[in-house]
Design an enzyme around this catalytic site. Structure first.
Site, PDB file in Angstrom:
ATOM      1  N   TRP A 112       1.160  -1.303   0.116  1.00 48.44           N
ATOM      2  CA  TRP A 112       0.198   0.085   0.171  1.00 48.44           C
ATOM      3  C   TRP A 112       0.658   1.531   0.099  1.00 48.44           C
ATOM      4  O   TRP A 112       0.562   2.280   0.699  1.00 48.44           O
ATOM      5  CB  TRP A 112      -0.984   0.017   1.179  1.00 48.44           C
ATOM      6  CG  TRP A 112      -1.945  -1.388   1.268  1.00 48.44           C
ATOM      7  CD1 TRP A 112      -2.741  -1.320   0.667  1.00 48.44           C
ATOM      8  CD2 TRP A 112      -2.090  -2.281   2.045  1.00 48.44           C
ATOM      9  NE1 TRP A 112      -3.207  -2.572   1.037  1.00 48.44           N
ATOM     10  CE2 TRP A 112      -2.364  -2.970   2.442  1.00 48.44           C
ATOM     11  CE3 TRP A 112      -0.725  -2.346   3.416  1.00 48.44           C
ATOM     12  CZ2 TRP A 112      -2.548  -4.157   2.851  1.00 48.44           C
ATOM     13  CZ3 TRP A 112      -1.157  -3.487   4.432  1.00 48.44           C
ATOM     14  CH2 TRP A 112      -2.292  -4.513   3.687  1.00 48.44           C
ATOM     15  N   HIS A 113       2.300   1.152  -0.436  1.00 48.11           N
ATOM     16  CA  HIS A 113       3.805   2.695  -0.596  1.00 48.11           C
ATOM     17  C   HIS A 113       2.660   2.763  -2.470  1.00 48.11           C
ATOM     18  O   HIS A 113       3.984   3.357  -2.534  1.00 48.11           O
ATOM     19  CB  HIS A 113       4.309   1.852  -0.290  1.00 48.11           C
ATOM     20  CG  HIS A 113       4.566   1.467   0.963  1.00 48.11           C
ATOM     21  ND1 HIS A 113       6.356   1.108   1.773  1.00 48.11           N
ATOM     22  CD2 HIS A 113       3.153   1.600   2.258  1.00 48.11           C
ATOM     23  CE1 HIS A 113       5.441   0.627   2.891  1.00 48.11           C
ATOM     24  NE2 HIS A 113       3.811   0.643   3.204  1.00 48.11           N
ATOM     25  N   TYR A 114       1.985   2.845  -2.357  1.00 46.59           N
ATOM     26  CA  TYR A 114       1.876   3.685  -4.093  1.00 46.59           C
ATOM     27  C   TYR A 114       1.463   5.106  -3.469  1.00 46.59           C
ATOM     28  O   TYR A 114       2.238   5.811  -2.945  1.00 46.59           O
ATOM     29  CB  TYR A 114       0.302   3.067  -4.533  1.00 46.59           C
ATOM     30  CG  TYR A 114      -0.749   3.458  -3.665  1.00 46.59           C
ATOM     31  CD1 TYR A 114      -0.870   4.501  -4.067  1.00 46.59           C
ATOM     32  CD2 TYR A 114      -1.671   2.882  -3.179  1.00 46.59           C
ATOM     33  CE1 TYR A 114      -2.177   5.198  -3.457  1.00 46.59           C
ATOM     34  CE2 TYR A 114      -2.578   2.847  -1.697  1.00 46.59           C
ATOM     35  CZ  TYR A 114      -2.952   3.974  -2.462  1.00 46.59           C
ATOM     36  OH  TYR A 114      -4.048   4.872  -2.001  1.00 46.59           O
ATOM     37  N   HIS A 115       2.634   5.312  -4.777  1.00 46.41           N
ATOM     38  CA  HIS A 115       3.192   7.097  -4.881  1.00 46.41           C
ATOM     39  C   HIS A 115       3.068   7.184  -6.130  1.00 46.41           C
ATOM     40  O   HIS A 115       2.989   6.500  -7.275  1.00 46.41           O
ATOM     41  CB  HIS A 115       4.503   7.208  -3.994  1.00 46.41           C
ATOM     42  CG  HIS A 115       5.537   6.360  -4.867  1.00 46.41           C
ATOM     43  ND1 HIS A 115       5.629   4.966  -4.122  1.00 46.41           N
ATOM     44  CD2 HIS A 115       6.708   6.465  -4.938  1.00 46.41           C
ATOM     45  CE1 HIS A 115       6.992   4.344  -4.952  1.00 46.41           C
ATOM     46  NE2 HIS A 115       7.145   5.403  -5.540  1.00 46.41           N
TER      47      HIS A 115
END
Ligand SMILES: Cc1cc2nc3c(=O)[nH]c(=O)nc-3n(C[C@H](O)[C@H](O)[C@H](O)COP(=O)(O)OP(=O)(O)OC[C@H]3O[C@@H](n4cnc5c(N)ncnc54)[C@H](O)[C@@H]3O)c2cc1C
Ligand SMILES: *[C@@H]1O[C@H](CO)[C@@H](O)[C@H](O)[C@H]1NC(C)=O
Ligand SMILES: *[C@@H]1O[C@H](CO)[C@@H](O)[C@H](O)[C@H]1NC(C)=O
Ligand SMILES: *[C@@H]1O[C@H](CO)[C@@H](O)[C@H](O)[C@H]1NC(C)=O
Length: 556
Positions: A485-488
């Site tokens: 869940w560390h999308y950027h």
């Protein structure tokens, strides 16, 4: 394998659902003081003006708003509600329930979505943003992140981290599982051991947590406590649909002049900028590029093909969108373990971070209630999980609109493992997990088998027998691919925004959130995204003070 995992998760969801619905107890909590200036959007005026309009009351938006409100009139527009008072959202134990048990309505605190890669993912939709639904691990960014992005004022960076930390970051108490992970990491060569530290250092450490010692969640929303109440308004259930833009005139460049937002009963409200004001997009790596596209800022031919009037051609809006692969190995331990989210991290020199969690599912068997009473004998089922996060990543994807309704998630593709270096790193991580599983620290978790030997009771895909085989390990990486869940990205510096985070070609419009990053900061991003909110707030106030001083000087 993917199917068995999802059935397992559904089972977990079911059990957790049952537990919370039977046993949920409401504990008295002190009401946070920021609720004084939080309003339901439908109570807001149809038109009003502000110095700063912040779209998204999330991880970056809240610290930014709190900071700017010390001098200026600030409006925060958040599409979700408040987390306060919801037991699953506010506790460490509620993490999985919140993630899994979300109805697909436009006001639930988690908006789940599945990327075209087939990986299911989540976005926060609540005051505090994704920091109000996350796993709470807190760790500052690595030096390389600051070298490769920026330029940064490193003194202000440190002060901004400290500002956040003084409010909502705690030292976690590590128990059996996290201690074993720490020992297993050290035994597997991830040294030195750095003890408890918020800094990014090679080796093994205990990081910070936004859950306090009582297990209660703190999030970016709590940073609103530091706002100036008389200068700030936070509107919840406010869906921003469009940025209001003014074309170039003889006097000024094309610029943002406000936003339109829609409340829960479908009424549109106009928030307009005062002189020298700015609209700041803090809607996250999915929400911010989506809103730019819906406002006619993005790749011209694409927008035209969607019937959206092109206001400003900016080809990389929604491009360079990244998500870090998460791979894991899970087992049911032979001894009961406590519940824990991420507390220990192994920072390796091979492009991966090793973390861990243990989910404890207590439930009282229905057979034990009724006639045969055996009080205090709940059945505990634990699943212990080792996680590897591939750093970077280098592979990137993009998003495009699924609808012109802002509430509908865009179509997202991350192209995991498209570039070989991401596979190489993942293989390193998988091998490291294999080593940790073989460490003495993990012996106690094995069950005795028929032949007197000891073995793990693995849940989901097992590691390949031949961990030296690159091909087999790469296949394991693809088979167990998940998101941490560390999308950027999506509005990356140099492509969509200047280093000042102003949108290229448009004045009075900035982006302050995880969408500006081309690389995930540190082991976990929330520390740096909250720091960024505070940092940009301070920068903008200083900048404006200097400008104002100049104009008064020149007027004299
Ligand atoms: C399940 C999960 C676990 C995680 N665990 C960790 C962890 O342990 N440690 C860590 O460091 N990081 C963790 N992360 C990652 C971290 O939480 C995110 O990277 C970070 O919160 C993103 O911050 P942001 O400000 O970019 O976006 P967000 O915090 O998501 O903020 C965006 C906000 O904008 C709002 N919004 C969007 N569009 C609109 C619109 N049109 N109108 C009005 N409002 C809008 C959203 O509702 C949201 O509140 C986790 C994330 C998730 C989802
Ligand atoms: C917000 O206001 C609208 C209109 O009065 C109402 O329908 C809605 O229930 C309110 N929502 C909350 C969460 O208070
Ligand atoms: C910022 O903090 C880091 C880590 O605590 C430290 O190493 C560094 O020297 C500090 N930098 C400045 C400019 O204060
Ligand atoms: C990488 O992505 C490109 C573009 O989507 C695609 O053509 C290519 O086949 C992918 N390569 C790999 C190795 O996945």
């Amino acid at each position: 394998m993917a199917i068995s995992i999802s059935i397992w998760l559904q089972y977990l969801a079911f059990v957790l659902f049952t537990v919370f619905h039977c046993n949920a107890q409401t504990q008295p909590q002190q009401e946070p003081n920021y609720l004084r200036f939080v309003f339901n959007a439908s109570e807001m005026p149809l038109e009003d003006s502000y110095d700063y309009i912040i779209v998204g009351g999330g991880t970056a938006g809240c610290p930014l708003a709190a900071t700017l409100s010390t001098m200026f009139r600030v409006l925060v527009l958040e599409r979700g509600g408040v987390g306060y008072g919801r037991p699953n959202l506010m506790t460490q134990e509620g993490f999985l329930t919140t993630l899994l048990d979300n109805p697909h309505t436009y006001d639930s605190p988690v908006q789940s979505f599945t990327s075209e890669d087939g990986v299911s993912n989540a976005r926060g939709r609540v005051l505090g943003g994704s920091s109000a639904i996350n796993a709470g691990f807190y760790s500052r960014a690595d030096e390389e992140f600051f070298r490769r992005s920026g330029p940064w004022d490193l003194k202000l960076v440190n002060e901004s981290y400290e500002w956040v930390e003084s409010q909502i970051v705690f030292k976690p108490e590590i128990k059996t599982w996290q201690s074993a992970v720490r020992d297993g990491l050290i035994e597997s060569g991830v040294g030195p051991y750095n003890g408890f530290s918020l800094d990014h250092k090679l080796g093994t450490k205990i990081g910070g947590s936004t859950f306090d010692p009582a297990g209660k969640r703190h999030s970016a929303a709590d940073l609103l406590t530091l706002a100036r109440a008389s200068k700030i308004r936070v509107a919840i259930y406010a869906n921003v649909e469009r940025i209001l833009l003014a074309p170039e005139t003889s006097k000024s460049k094309q610029s943002a002049v406000g936003v339109v937002y829609c409340d829960q009963i479908g009424i549109h409200h106009y928030a307009l900028l005062r002189e020298h004001g700015e609209v700041i997009l803090s809607a996250g790596a999915i929400g911010t590029p989506q809103l730019l596209l819906l406002s006619g800022i993005g790749p011209g031919p694409y927008l035209s093909s969607r019937g959206i009037r092109v206001f400003h051609h900016l080809p990389y809006v929604g491009q360079f969108l990244y998500d870090n692969p998460r791979n894991s190995i899970s087992f049911v331990p032979s001894i009961p373990l406590e519940h824990s989210l991420i507390q220990v991290v192994g920072i390796t020199d091979s492009g991966v971070y090793i973390e861990a969690a243990s989910n404890l599912i207590p439930f009282t068997s229905p057979h034990r209630s009724g006639l045969i009473r055996t009080p205090l004998s709940p059945i505990h089922l634990t699943v212990a999980t080792l996680i590897s996060k591939t750093s970077g990543p280098v592979s990137s994807g993009f998003l495009r609109l699924a609808s012109t309704d802002v509430r509908v998630n865009p179509i997202v593709r991350f192209n995991y493992f498209n570039v070989t270096v991401d596979v190489d790193r993942c293989v390193n991580g998988a091998r490291k997990m294999g080593q940790i599983m073989r460490s003495r620290a993990f012996d106690d978790f094995k069950f005795r088998n028929w032949f007197g030997g000891r073995e793990f009771r693995i849940v989901g895909p097992a590691m390949p027998a031949n961990q030296m085989s690159y091909v087999e390990m790469a296949a394991f990486c693809r088979r167990t691919l998940n998101t941490i869940w560390h999308y950027h990205g999506g509005c990356v510096v140099g492509r969509v925004v200047h280093p000042s985070l102003r949108v290229i070609g448009i004045s009075s419009l900035r982006v302050v959130d995880g969408s500006v990053f081309g690389i995930s900061p540190g082991t976990n991003p929330q520390a740096t995204i909250m720091m960024l909110g505070r940092y940009m707030g301070m920068k903008m106030m200083n900048e404006r003070a200097r400008k104002y001083q100049k104009t008064t000087e020149s007027a004299n």
